[in-house]
Design a protein around this motif. Structure first.
Motif: not given
Length: 271
Positions: A79-87, A103-112, A129-135
């Protein structure tokens, strides 16, 4: 497990003096990661539209149903979740890893502030696995090149791209090209899960919400059903198609529950 992709990062300016769409949404959901500027916008909207809080909750709940169905029915494990928002609990990875811990998940968000809370996102079962990418959704090539993505997702295998409550902050001209780039980058058998605000069902409510958000410098782009369906051009729509989110595989089955929600949702498969 927590995978490569997180590292200690420098302090960032959270811009807490002005409202941010993710933090307003967090406030509407009853969260605590928001600030006076966010709560001011939320309170103005709620003063005229008290049902917006229920709408926000329904829009969040459909994400849980979508990803659970993708994992349980369609067998998606990435799963690639773009615009993740606040957890919020449960997070996407918690839902899908309850179906399959691998399952593997990457979260992406541009909010600091999401960056600041990224450790809360980077939890996982030992098998997954899970990971976070700023984007930013508008620059997909940048976050697709993030090492966290390569370390977590195998882009030769199907991936579910989830765009939940994000496209209505961007115009058609801005948002369609990057969504197409993302889907083009994913292999056949991948999915798009998307929700988008609409004025179809209650135009007067949409107009009030749009005005209140605009006062805080946040532009909303409400879309008709046909314009939301355009995101799924070339994809095979999953049953029941693009519908108000409270009608998308409601739980319990067959229960729509309350008034229509001013958000459309749908899931489509890349053949």
């Amino acid at each position: 497990m927590t995978e490569p992709g997180y590292e200690e990062r420098p302090q960032v300016d959270l811009h807490t003096d002005r409202a941010h769409s993710a933090r307003v949404y967090d406030y509407l959901l009853g969260g605590k990661t928001n600030f006076p500027a966010d709560r001011e916008v939320g309170d103005r909207v709620l003063a005229e539209l008290p049902g917006v809080r229920a709408d926000a909750t329904a829009a969040r709940a459909v994400m849980h149903r979508m990803v659970r169905r993708l994992a349980a029915v369609h067998g998606v494990r990435q799963f690639l979740d773009v615009g993740t928002g606040i957890p919020t609990a449960p997070n996407l990875h918690e839902v899908v890893q309850a179906v399959d811990p691998a399952c593997r998940v990457v979260y992406v968000d541009n909010d600091p502030i999401v960056l600041a809370h990224s450790r809360a996102l980077l939890t996982s079962t030992p098998e997954g696995r899970t990971a976070y990418a700023q984007g930013d959704l508008r620059e997909p090539e940048r976050f697709l090149a993030d090492p966290a993505v390569a370390a977590t997702l195998d882009l030769r295998q199907p991936v579910a791209l989830t765009l939940i409550n994000i496209v209505h902050f961007l115009s058609d001209e801005v948002v369609h090209p990057p969504v197409r780039k993302l889907m083009d980058a994913l292999p056949d058998g991948s999915f798009l899960a998307l929700s988008a605000a609409t004025a179809d069902l209650a135009p007067e409510r949409a107009e009030i919400a749009s005005r209140r958000y605009a006062e805080a410098g946040i532009t909303l782009h409400f879309r008709s059903r046909e314009r939301v369906e355009r995101f799924f051009t070339g994809l095979e729509l999953d049953d029941p198609g693009v519908v108000p989110v409270n009608r998308w595989h409601p739980e319990p089955a067959g229960a729509w529950g309350g008034d229509e929600v001013g958000v459309y949702g749908g899931v489509g498969r890349k053949a």
